[in-house]
Write a protein that holds these residues in place. Structure first.
Motif, PDB file in Angstrom:
ATOM      1  N   ARG A 127       6.310  38.759   1.904  1.00 37.44           N
ATOM      2  CA  ARG A 127       5.747  38.482   3.222  1.00 37.44           C
ATOM      3  C   ARG A 127       5.526  39.837   3.883  1.00 37.44           C
ATOM      4  O   ARG A 127       6.463  40.613   4.053  1.00 37.44           O
ATOM      5  CB  ARG A 127       6.692  37.624   4.076  1.00 37.44           C
ATOM      6  CG  ARG A 127       6.974  36.254   3.491  1.00 37.44           C
ATOM      7  CD  ARG A 127       5.738  35.371   3.457  1.00 37.44           C
ATOM      8  NE  ARG A 127       5.124  35.240   4.762  1.00 37.44           N
ATOM      9  CZ  ARG A 127       3.945  34.654   4.983  1.00 37.44           C
ATOM     10  NH1 ARG A 127       3.241  34.178   3.965  1.00 37.44           N
ATOM     11  NH2 ARG A 127       3.449  34.553   6.201  1.00 37.44           N
ATOM     12  N   ILE A 128       4.283  40.115   4.251  1.00 37.34           N
ATOM     13  CA  ILE A 128       3.896  41.450   4.704  1.00 37.34           C
ATOM     14  C   ILE A 128       3.400  41.376   6.141  1.00 37.34           C
ATOM     15  O   ILE A 128       2.545  40.553   6.466  1.00 37.34           O
ATOM     16  CB  ILE A 128       2.799  42.030   3.795  1.00 37.34           C
ATOM     17  CG1 ILE A 128       3.273  42.061   2.330  1.00 37.34           C
ATOM     18  CG2 ILE A 128       2.400  43.434   4.254  1.00 37.34           C
ATOM     19  CD1 ILE A 128       2.175  42.344   1.337  1.00 37.34           C
ATOM     20  N   PRO A 150      13.929  42.975  -3.826  1.00 36.29           N
ATOM     21  CA  PRO A 150      14.425  41.629  -4.127  1.00 36.29           C
ATOM     22  C   PRO A 150      13.303  40.601  -4.109  1.00 36.29           C
ATOM     23  O   PRO A 150      12.193  40.880  -3.642  1.00 36.29           O
ATOM     24  CB  PRO A 150      15.441  41.367  -3.012  1.00 36.29           C
ATOM     25  CG  PRO A 150      15.091  42.328  -1.934  1.00 36.29           C
ATOM     26  CD  PRO A 150      14.497  43.526  -2.595  1.00 36.29           C
ATOM     27  N   SER A 151      13.591  39.448  -4.615  1.00 35.59           N
ATOM     28  CA  SER A 151      12.620  38.354  -4.605  1.00 35.59           C
ATOM     29  C   SER A 151      12.197  38.027  -3.176  1.00 35.59           C
ATOM     30  O   SER A 151      13.006  38.057  -2.252  1.00 35.59           O
ATOM     31  CB  SER A 151      13.261  37.150  -5.287  1.00 35.59           C
ATOM     32  OG  SER A 151      12.651  35.987  -4.984  1.00 35.59           O
ATOM     33  N   GLN A 152      10.913  37.725  -2.998  1.00 27.99           N
ATOM     34  CA  GLN A 152      10.330  37.383  -1.693  1.00 27.99           C
ATOM     35  C   GLN A 152      10.698  38.403  -0.607  1.00 27.99           C
ATOM     36  O   GLN A 152      11.242  38.049   0.440  1.00 27.99           O
ATOM     37  CB  GLN A 152      10.760  35.980  -1.276  1.00 27.99           C
ATOM     38  CG  GLN A 152      10.275  34.905  -2.240  1.00 27.99           C
ATOM     39  CD  GLN A 152      10.664  33.503  -1.812  1.00 27.99           C
ATOM     40  OE1 GLN A 152      11.777  33.259  -1.325  1.00 27.99           O
ATOM     41  NE2 GLN A 152       9.745  32.570  -1.969  1.00 27.99           N
ATOM     42  N   PRO A 153      10.394  39.663  -0.852  1.00 27.94           N
ATOM     43  CA  PRO A 153      10.768  40.700   0.121  1.00 27.94           C
ATOM     44  C   PRO A 153       9.961  40.601   1.407  1.00 27.94           C
ATOM     45  O   PRO A 153       8.824  40.119   1.428  1.00 27.94           O
ATOM     46  CB  PRO A 153      10.436  41.996  -0.624  1.00 27.94           C
ATOM     47  CG  PRO A 153       9.328  41.614  -1.553  1.00 27.94           C
ATOM     48  CD  PRO A 153       9.634  40.219  -1.982  1.00 27.94           C
ATOM     49  N   GLN A 154      10.586  41.074   2.471  1.00 30.64           N
ATOM     50  CA  GLN A 154       9.932  41.202   3.768  1.00 30.64           C
ATOM     51  C   GLN A 154       9.508  42.665   3.923  1.00 30.64           C
ATOM     52  O   GLN A 154      10.351  43.571   3.851  1.00 30.64           O
ATOM     53  CB  GLN A 154      10.883  40.811   4.899  1.00 30.64           C
ATOM     54  CG  GLN A 154      11.384  39.383   4.827  1.00 30.64           C
ATOM     55  CD  GLN A 154      10.297  38.388   5.188  1.00 30.64           C
ATOM     56  OE1 GLN A 154       9.482  38.642   6.072  1.00 30.64           O
ATOM     57  NE2 GLN A 154      10.289  37.243   4.510  1.00 30.64           N
ATOM     58  N   ILE A 155       8.213  42.888   4.132  1.00 30.51           N
ATOM     59  CA  ILE A 155       7.662  44.241   4.169  1.00 30.51           C
ATOM     60  C   ILE A 155       6.926  44.456   5.494  1.00 30.51           C
ATOM     61  O   ILE A 155       6.194  43.580   5.952  1.00 30.51           O
ATOM     62  CB  ILE A 155       6.697  44.475   2.989  1.00 30.51           C
ATOM     63  CG1 ILE A 155       7.442  44.351   1.654  1.00 30.51           C
ATOM     64  CG2 ILE A 155       6.024  45.842   3.097  1.00 30.51           C
ATOM     65  CD1 ILE A 155       6.535  44.442   0.435  1.00 30.51           C
ATOM     66  N   SER A 195      15.449  43.231   9.529  1.00 34.67           N
ATOM     67  CA  SER A 195      14.393  42.295   9.143  1.00 34.67           C
ATOM     68  C   SER A 195      13.748  42.603   7.795  1.00 34.67           C
ATOM     69  O   SER A 195      13.280  41.689   7.119  1.00 34.67           O
ATOM     70  CB  SER A 195      13.282  42.291  10.205  1.00 34.67           C
ATOM     71  OG  SER A 195      13.750  41.753  11.416  1.00 34.67           O
ATOM     72  N   PHE A 196      13.709  43.875   7.372  1.00 36.66           N
ATOM     73  CA  PHE A 196      12.773  44.251   6.320  1.00 36.66           C
ATOM     74  C   PHE A 196      13.454  44.905   5.117  1.00 36.66           C
ATOM     75  O   PHE A 196      14.378  45.711   5.250  1.00 36.66           O
ATOM     76  CB  PHE A 196      11.713  45.204   6.878  1.00 36.66           C
ATOM     77  CG  PHE A 196      10.877  44.563   7.947  1.00 36.66           C
ATOM     78  CD1 PHE A 196       9.900  43.634   7.616  1.00 36.66           C
ATOM     79  CD2 PHE A 196      11.092  44.859   9.285  1.00 36.66           C
ATOM     80  CE1 PHE A 196       9.142  43.022   8.602  1.00 36.66           C
ATOM     81  CE2 PHE A 196      10.335  44.261  10.276  1.00 36.66           C
ATOM     82  CZ  PHE A 196       9.356  43.331   9.936  1.00 36.66           C
ATOM     83  N   ILE A 242       0.053  37.748   4.590  1.00 29.41           N
ATOM     84  CA  ILE A 242      -0.014  38.885   5.504  1.00 29.41           C
ATOM     85  C   ILE A 242      -0.217  38.423   6.935  1.00 29.41           C
ATOM     86  O   ILE A 242      -1.048  37.559   7.211  1.00 29.41           O
ATOM     87  CB  ILE A 242      -1.148  39.839   5.084  1.00 29.41           C
ATOM     88  CG1 ILE A 242      -0.845  40.445   3.702  1.00 29.41           C
ATOM     89  CG2 ILE A 242      -1.343  40.942   6.110  1.00 29.41           C
ATOM     90  CD1 ILE A 242      -1.970  41.270   3.135  1.00 29.41           C
ATOM     91  N   GLU A 243       0.559  39.027   7.845  1.00 27.27           N
ATOM     92  CA  GLU A 243       0.416  38.788   9.273  1.00 27.27           C
ATOM     93  C   GLU A 243       0.090  40.119   9.952  1.00 27.27           C
ATOM     94  O   GLU A 243       0.724  41.133   9.676  1.00 27.27           O
ATOM     95  CB  GLU A 243       1.709  38.214   9.858  1.00 27.27           C
ATOM     96  CG  GLU A 243       1.626  37.949  11.349  1.00 27.27           C
ATOM     97  CD  GLU A 243       2.926  37.418  11.926  1.00 27.27           C
ATOM     98  OE1 GLU A 243       2.903  36.860  13.037  1.00 27.27           O
ATOM     99  OE2 GLU A 243       3.980  37.578  11.268  1.00 27.27           O
TER     100      GLU A 243
END
Length: 209
Positions: free
Chosen positions: A75-76, A48-53, A115-116, A99-100
């Motif tokens: 967001r990774i 999906p758009s703006q995925p959390q990885i 969360s992901f 990236i964090e």
């Protein structure tokens, strides 16, 4: 990007010592036997758009650099036990605002529930040892209902001496991972390939909760 050295964690002393020595050599040497990493990313379905990885065992950041290219609006988060490996990742990815990096051991309270959209494990599951069932429960909790897990890892070897050597290097070569992945996740794509004419096999797995 956060400074990985500022994160508090419970560390695994043996693995940490191992990678303190290997971190400077990692990118120069691991290409010769960590096969299938870039191919795994090509197997990941659309997110999906703006995925959390999340990448568990992100090492020096090679995969996160590729993830950033494949999913430019993601967001990774990269998690690793080794401060030395994360330091290398920070140097590689210091340009990124997506990236964090986090220093720590993956466990039940590492992240919020669901969360992901994608959790990636690249040659890290075998290093958890044979008792990995709790890890799979945590993965299920951390994935969104329509999320994906993507795994590339060693499978096994027909040669006992080679299995013993890999165990000495903290890698479980018992072939236990694919059955567990099939038990906990619905497979979307699986490949098993030979390395060095059958010295060992490795696999790529994409699945859903």
């Amino acid at each position: 990007m956060m400074d990985p050295a500022s994160s508090h964690t419970t560390r695994e002393p043996e693995v940490e010592r191992y990678y303190r020595f290997h971190a400077p050599l990692y990118d120069a040497t691991r290409w010769s036997f960590l096969f299938g990493r870039s191919g795994l990313l090509d197997m990941i379905p659309d997110l999906p758009s703006q995925p959390q990885i999340l990448e568990i065992g992100c090492g020096t950041g090679t995969n996160m650099e590729r993830l950033e290219f494949h999913f430019p609006d993601a967001r990774i988060t990269g998690l690793d036990l080794s401060p030395e490996m994360l330091r290398k990742a920070g140097e590689r990815l210091n340009h990124s605002t997506q990236i964090e990096l986090k220093l720590g051991r993956y466990q039940g309270d590492s992240f919020d529930y669901n969360s992901f959209d994608l959790i990636l494990l690249s040659y890290s599951l075998t290093m958890f040892g044979p008792h990995t069932d709790p890890i799979f429960n945590h993965l299920l909790e951390d994935l969104k209902p329509n999320g994906y897990i993507a795994v590339v890892d060693f499978n096994t070897s027909p040669f006992a001496w080679f299995r013993r050597w890999m165990e000495y290097n903290h890698v479980n070569f018992s072939g236990h991972l694919l059955p567990l992945l099939k038990k906990y996740f619905h497979p979307a794509d699986i490949t098993v390939k030979k390395a060095y004419w059958g010295l060992w096999t490795y696999f790529q797995f994409i699945g859903k909760p």
